[in-house]
Structures are given as C-alpha cells and as structure tokens.
Design an enzyme around this catalytic site. Sequence first.
Site, PDB file in Angstrom:
ATOM      1  CB  CYS A 178       5.406  -7.083  -9.875  1.00  0.00           C
ATOM      2  SG  CYS A 178       4.390  -8.545  -9.705  1.00  0.00           S
ATOM      3  CG  ASP A 179       8.311  -1.523 -12.225  1.00  0.00           C
ATOM      4  OD1 ASP A 179       9.362  -1.702 -11.579  1.00  0.00           O
ATOM      5  OD2 ASP A 179       7.877  -0.396 -12.524  1.00  0.00           O
ATOM      6  CB  SER A 180       3.891  -0.392  -8.818  1.00  0.00           C
ATOM      7  OG  SER A 180       3.418  -1.681  -8.508  1.00  0.00           O
TER       8      SER A 180
END
Length: 204
Positions: free
Chosen positions: A75-77
Amino acid sequence: MTPPRTPLVLASASPARLQTLRNAGVEPVVIVSGVDESVLDGLPPLELALQLAELKCAAVAERDELPEGALVLGCDSVLDLDGEALGKPGHPEEAVRRWQAMRGRTGVLRTGHCLRDTATGRVAAATASTTVHFADVTDEEVAAYVATGEPLAVAGAFTVDGLGGAFVTGIEGDHHNVVGVSLPLVRDLAAELGHSWTDLWTRR
C-alpha cells in the site's frame, strides 16, 4: 489462537495500517519493503500511489521468509491537492507549508493497493480515493501540531485517527482509506484472486 486459512503479509511499516487490519480481524505478518519511494517522483498522484504499492508488493513477494500460500499486500498513500502528490513532508518547515496550503480546503487521499497471491503469482491492484475536507486552522494550531512530530511521517501531513483528527471536518468515501488501507477494496482484490475476505480472519 488458530492461524487464518490464508495468511496475509503486509508490505508496510505503517502502524496505522497494521492496527486497521487487526481491528478488522486480520493479523498480518509485517515485512517492510525497503523501497525507495523517491524513484517515482513526478508522477500524477493516482499513478504514483498505485505504482509505489506495486513496487512494495513485488519487493516483499520475492522474500524467502514468506508464509506458505501467503497474500502480500503493498500500500502507499498520497494526498492529491490541486493535482500535486503530497507524501510525507519529512521536516517541520515543509509540514507547515503544506498545512498553510491545505487549511480550509479539500484534497483527495489516494491509496494504492496491490495484492499478490504467492501460490499462483496472480496480482490484483487498484487505487482507493477519499475526499478530505480540512478545517481552517490557525497558524498557532499548525505550529503546535507540527511540533508534535505526528505530521512529519504521514502522507499529506495529517492523520484522521490521531492528533490531526480535529483538523479534518469531513470525509467522503472510505474512512479506512484515509488511515492507510481500504478494507472494502482489499476484500474486492482478494475476491478477484479467488480468496474470501473471511479466510483472512484470525480464528480465535
């Protein structure tokens, strides 16, 4: 405690992602990817979040210490503000500048998700987007918030589940996505790979 039927590996050091998954009944194995996030600087926010998630997932999926048959979740935001991708500010001056630009306005928190089934090699990936409305905070509030250190290591320089929660006046979309992982999207990605979300639950 009986282990889940399908083990999940979280390719992220984020304590917020880990706690979100735990609260939803999933106890993942955490293996940090070590990916250099700067390699994709310059991409539009939507592409950046997804490609970083894919890189993190791929890096961890190659490790030897994975549980047998595991699903690996990367995941990456980033915060999308006027088309600019705002990740972790890193230092106080940048965090202050970010909040001066964000306050009283609206951004979109974009979190890329990539799920790989190590048993089959199949991959499913997508980005979740949640609209975030920020309070018109004062200079004194910005300075006090930045001084806590919380905004320095989180995407967009804010949290919704910590000290920054009072500075977020509303969201449109999945609340968990703002914390760092969209549970409904992970459920959909798991189903795309032929797995039931409930198979990820830790049996008690």
